[in-house]
Scaffold this motif. Structure first.
Motif, PDB file in Angstrom:
ATOM      1  N   ALA A  42      16.021  -2.589   7.156  1.00 15.24           N
ATOM      2  CA  ALA A  42      16.383  -2.089   8.100  1.00 15.24           C
ATOM      3  C   ALA A  42      15.451  -3.324   9.037  1.00 15.24           C
ATOM      4  O   ALA A  42      15.711  -3.669  10.283  1.00 15.24           O
ATOM      5  CB  ALA A  42      17.300  -1.165   8.833  1.00 15.24           C
ATOM      6  N   PHE A  43      14.231  -3.712   8.571  1.00  9.91           N
ATOM      7  CA  PHE A  43      13.041  -4.240   9.590  1.00  9.91           C
ATOM      8  C   PHE A  43      12.433  -5.148   8.351  1.00  9.91           C
ATOM      9  O   PHE A  43      12.241  -4.206   7.213  1.00  9.91           O
ATOM     10  CB  PHE A  43      12.230  -3.595   9.836  1.00  9.91           C
ATOM     11  CG  PHE A  43      11.803  -2.040   9.666  1.00  9.91           C
ATOM     12  CD1 PHE A  43      10.837  -1.903   8.902  1.00  9.91           C
ATOM     13  CD2 PHE A  43      12.785  -0.866   9.624  1.00  9.91           C
ATOM     14  CE1 PHE A  43       9.660  -1.215   8.448  1.00  9.91           C
ATOM     15  CE2 PHE A  43      12.433   0.645   8.622  1.00  9.91           C
ATOM     16  CZ  PHE A  43      11.012   0.518   7.854  1.00  9.91           C
ATOM     17  N   PRO A  44      11.801  -5.348   8.526  1.00  6.14           N
ATOM     18  CA  PRO A  44      10.806  -6.415   7.083  1.00  6.14           C
ATOM     19  C   PRO A  44       9.775  -5.419   7.381  1.00  6.14           C
ATOM     20  O   PRO A  44       9.155  -4.953   7.566  1.00  6.14           O
ATOM     21  CB  PRO A  44      10.012  -7.163   8.464  1.00  6.14           C
ATOM     22  CG  PRO A  44      10.882  -8.080   9.122  1.00  6.14           C
ATOM     23  CD  PRO A  44      11.760  -6.595  10.053  1.00  6.14           C
ATOM     24  N   ALA A  45       9.664  -5.450   5.803  1.00  5.04           N
ATOM     25  CA  ALA A  45       8.271  -4.619   5.056  1.00  5.04           C
ATOM     26  C   ALA A  45       7.342  -5.194   5.512  1.00  5.04           C
ATOM     27  O   ALA A  45       6.881  -6.622   5.572  1.00  5.04           O
ATOM     28  CB  ALA A  45       8.949  -4.304   3.631  1.00  5.04           C
ATOM     29  N   PRO A  46       6.058  -4.549   5.385  1.00  6.56           N
ATOM     30  CA  PRO A  46       4.885  -5.200   5.846  1.00  6.56           C
ATOM     31  C   PRO A  46       4.447  -5.967   4.939  1.00  6.56           C
ATOM     32  O   PRO A  46       4.712  -5.259   3.508  1.00  6.56           O
ATOM     33  CB  PRO A  46       4.125  -3.826   6.283  1.00  6.56           C
ATOM     34  CG  PRO A  46       4.704  -2.793   5.773  1.00  6.56           C
ATOM     35  CD  PRO A  46       5.908  -2.446   5.453  1.00  6.56           C
ATOM     36  N   ALA A  47       3.634  -6.561   4.987  1.00  7.29           N
ATOM     37  CA  ALA A  47       2.728  -7.870   3.755  1.00  7.29           C
ATOM     38  C   ALA A  47       2.249  -6.669   3.302  1.00  7.29           C
ATOM     39  O   ALA A  47       1.387  -6.495   3.526  1.00  7.29           O
ATOM     40  CB  ALA A  47       2.557  -8.446   4.407  1.00  7.29           C
ATOM     41  N   ALA A  48       2.188  -6.662   1.881  1.00  8.07           N
ATOM     42  CA  ALA A  48       1.246  -6.208   1.350  1.00  8.07           C
ATOM     43  C   ALA A  48      -0.757  -6.785   1.267  1.00  8.07           C
ATOM     44  O   ALA A  48      -0.836  -7.889   1.508  1.00  8.07           O
ATOM     45  CB  ALA A  48       1.317  -6.302  -0.585  1.00  8.07           C
ATOM     46  N   GLY A  49      -0.842  -5.819   1.670  1.00 11.68           N
ATOM     47  CA  GLY A  49      -2.667  -5.764   1.595  1.00 11.68           C
ATOM     48  C   GLY A  49      -2.979  -6.483   3.651  1.00 11.68           C
ATOM     49  O   GLY A  49      -4.486  -5.959   3.555  1.00 11.68           O
ATOM     50  N   SER A  50      -2.106  -6.060   4.425  1.00  7.57           N
ATOM     51  CA  SER A  50      -2.256  -6.721   5.519  1.00  7.57           C
ATOM     52  C   SER A  50      -2.206  -5.155   6.388  1.00  7.57           C
ATOM     53  O   SER A  50      -2.631  -5.121   7.437  1.00  7.57           O
ATOM     54  CB  SER A  50      -0.201  -6.802   6.226  1.00  7.57           C
ATOM     55  OG  SER A  50       0.096  -6.290   5.855  1.00  7.57           O
ATOM     56  N   TYR A  51      -2.365  -3.978   5.487  1.00  8.76           N
ATOM     57  CA  TYR A  51      -2.742  -2.505   6.308  1.00  8.76           C
ATOM     58  C   TYR A  51      -3.545  -2.072   5.147  1.00  8.76           C
ATOM     59  O   TYR A  51      -3.561  -2.614   3.580  1.00  8.76           O
ATOM     60  CB  TYR A  51      -1.499  -2.117   6.634  1.00  8.76           C
ATOM     61  CG  TYR A  51      -0.754  -1.835   5.446  1.00  8.76           C
ATOM     62  CD1 TYR A  51      -0.593  -0.646   4.883  1.00  8.76           C
ATOM     63  CD2 TYR A  51       0.280  -2.984   5.248  1.00  8.76           C
ATOM     64  CE1 TYR A  51       0.478  -0.274   3.648  1.00  8.76           C
ATOM     65  CE2 TYR A  51       1.085  -2.799   3.898  1.00  8.76           C
ATOM     66  CZ  TYR A  51       1.091  -1.164   3.568  1.00  8.76           C
ATOM     67  OH  TYR A  51       1.936  -1.150   2.678  1.00  8.76           O
ATOM     68  N   SER A  52      -4.075  -1.057   5.402  1.00 11.00           N
ATOM     69  CA  SER A  52      -5.099  -0.052   4.371  1.00 11.00           C
ATOM     70  C   SER A  52      -4.538   1.496   4.459  1.00 11.00           C
ATOM     71  O   SER A  52      -3.519   1.481   5.898  1.00 11.00           O
ATOM     72  CB  SER A  52      -6.352  -0.034   5.045  1.00 11.00           C
ATOM     73  OG  SER A  52      -6.735   0.603   6.669  1.00 11.00           O
ATOM     74  N   LEU A  53      -4.300   2.223   3.873  1.00 12.05           N
ATOM     75  CA  LEU A  53      -3.665   3.224   3.811  1.00 12.05           C
ATOM     76  C   LEU A  53      -4.859   5.207   3.111  1.00 12.05           C
ATOM     77  O   LEU A  53      -5.581   4.500   2.252  1.00 12.05           O
ATOM     78  CB  LEU A  53      -2.629   3.100   2.432  1.00 12.05           C
ATOM     79  CG  LEU A  53      -2.155   2.773   2.512  1.00 12.05           C
ATOM     80  CD1 LEU A  53      -0.749   2.808   0.894  1.00 12.05           C
ATOM     81  CD2 LEU A  53      -0.458   3.266   3.310  1.00 12.05           C
ATOM     82  N   PRO A  54      -5.397   5.586   4.331  1.00 14.37           N
ATOM     83  CA  PRO A  54      -6.563   5.891   4.032  1.00 14.37           C
ATOM     84  C   PRO A  54      -6.448   7.192   3.304  1.00 14.37           C
ATOM     85  O   PRO A  54      -4.793   7.428   3.057  1.00 14.37           O
ATOM     86  CB  PRO A  54      -7.122   6.306   5.806  1.00 14.37           C
ATOM     87  CG  PRO A  54      -5.603   6.373   6.316  1.00 14.37           C
ATOM     88  CD  PRO A  54      -5.139   5.148   6.111  1.00 14.37           C
ATOM     89  N   VAL A  55      -7.237   7.936   2.727  1.00 11.22           N
ATOM     90  CA  VAL A  55      -7.124   8.643   1.470  1.00 11.22           C
ATOM     91  C   VAL A  55      -6.553  10.641   2.479  1.00 11.22           C
ATOM     92  O   VAL A  55      -6.624  11.009   3.770  1.00 11.22           O
ATOM     93  CB  VAL A  55      -8.571   9.490   1.122  1.00 11.22           C
ATOM     94  CG1 VAL A  55      -8.362  10.226   0.318  1.00 11.22           C
ATOM     95  CG2 VAL A  55      -9.359   8.302   0.121  1.00 11.22           C
ATOM     96  N   ILE A  56      -5.643  10.938   2.241  1.00  9.72           N
ATOM     97  CA  ILE A  56      -5.061  11.835   3.341  1.00  9.72           C
ATOM     98  C   ILE A  56      -5.732  13.439   2.341  1.00  9.72           C
ATOM     99  O   ILE A  56      -6.239  14.103   3.108  1.00  9.72           O
ATOM    100  CB  ILE A  56      -3.272  11.984   2.861  1.00  9.72           C
ATOM    101  CG1 ILE A  56      -3.192  10.780   4.005  1.00  9.72           C
ATOM    102  CG2 ILE A  56      -2.843  13.229   3.758  1.00  9.72           C
ATOM    103  CD1 ILE A  56      -1.430  10.805   3.752  1.00  9.72           C
ATOM    104  N   GLY A  57      -5.524  13.428   1.041  1.00 11.46           N
ATOM    105  CA  GLY A  57      -5.941  14.177   0.684  1.00 11.46           C
ATOM    106  C   GLY A  57      -6.563  14.080  -1.358  1.00 11.46           C
ATOM    107  O   GLY A  57      -5.825  13.587  -1.654  1.00 11.46           O
ATOM    108  N   SER A  58      -6.213  15.259  -1.835  1.00 15.83           N
ATOM    109  CA  SER A  58      -6.341  15.051  -3.362  1.00 15.83           C
ATOM    110  C   SER A  58      -5.616  15.544  -3.852  1.00 15.83           C
ATOM    111  O   SER A  58      -4.340  16.642  -3.455  1.00 15.83           O
ATOM    112  CB  SER A  58      -7.442  16.871  -3.526  1.00 15.83           C
ATOM    113  OG  SER A  58      -9.395  15.717  -3.343  1.00 15.83           O
ATOM    114  N   ALA A  59      -4.904  14.854  -5.013  1.00 13.19           N
ATOM    115  CA  ALA A  59      -3.295  15.638  -5.782  1.00 13.19           C
ATOM    116  C   ALA A  59      -4.425  16.330  -6.534  1.00 13.19           C
ATOM    117  O   ALA A  59      -5.018  16.031  -7.751  1.00 13.19           O
ATOM    118  CB  ALA A  59      -3.135  14.441  -6.558  1.00 13.19           C
TER     119      ALA A  59
END
Length: 235
Positions: A46-63
């Protein structure tokens, strides 16, 4: 664990854009039992997806790692299955009656699988994993039959279970995934499980980079996140 800020932003946008009138009585999308499929993941974004690489995803924890069974019955460790790839991990059980729960996760991953196979840069780098939290009713042969409805020969999607609750519980605890049996009005077991839908994005270093709930689990958002991680420089 808290959902990262970019995920929260998407959740707020989805809440604002999704029509307030969308309810079970008006939704044309229903499962075979007539229950409404109202989760955003079933609909166009329902809204534009963010452009890949325009943001960062911080580490939340260990898998976390853990002992599991493939749908062939072979024993493996979760990290063996992850195989140093970008991983989308969902916890499900095959007879979940809520279309906005486990069936949503499998539907979204199936749509994501189609998109991944169209991107050569991702097709060999992404692994989808569906892990059952109901070992009593989801032995390997049941998961194999379930997986045949979703797998593409071009994709990499594993359906796994555990030998029993002794192997399952440490995995659930490590991923903060709670599961509670549903008890009927007379105190009888119903076979249903109450749980919170959570899907995890995991990087090649086995680190959790995002967690998706029902409200913003969508193949377009997952694809953007995968492309963002794929573009990261190796650590």
């Amino acid at each position: 664990m808290s959902i990262v800020s970019v995920g929260l932003k998407w959740l707020l946008l989805a809440t604002l854009v999704l029509p307030a009138s969308l309810c079970a009585s008006e939704d044309p999308h229903r499962d075979h039992q007539g229950a409404a499929k109202t989760a955003p993941g079933y609909f166009p974004l329902a809204f534009p997806a963010p452009a890949a690489g325009s943001y960062s995803l911080p580490v939340i924890g260990s898998a976390a790692d853990g002992e599991v069974l493939l749908d062939t019955g072979q024993r493996r460790r979760l990290h063996q299955i992850f195989d140093d790839k970008l991983v989308v991990l969902s916890f499900i059980y095959t007879h979940c009656p809520d279309p906005n729960g486990c069936p949503l996760a499998s539907y979204v991953l199936a749509q994501l699988q189609k998109q991944i196979t169209q991107h050569r840069s991702l097709s060999q780098r992404v692994k989808l994993v569906s892990l059952s939290f109901d070992p009593d009713n989801d032995p390997p042969h049941i998961l194999a039959a379930y997986g045949r409805h979703f797998r593409s020969p071009l994709g990499q999607w594993e359906f796994v279970t555990t030998e029993g609750h002794q192997q399952l519980q440490p995995i659930l605890d490590s991923y903060n995934q709670w599961v509670t049996p549903v008890i009927g009005p007379q105190g009888q077991a119903t076979g249903m499980l109450s749980h919170l839908l959570r899907v995890y994005l995991i990087d090649p270093q086995n680190r959790i980079r995002n967690i998706y709930s029902t409200s913003y689990l969508h193949p377009r958002l997952l694809l953007a996140d995968l492309q963002t991680l794929a573009a990261e420089k190796p650590y």
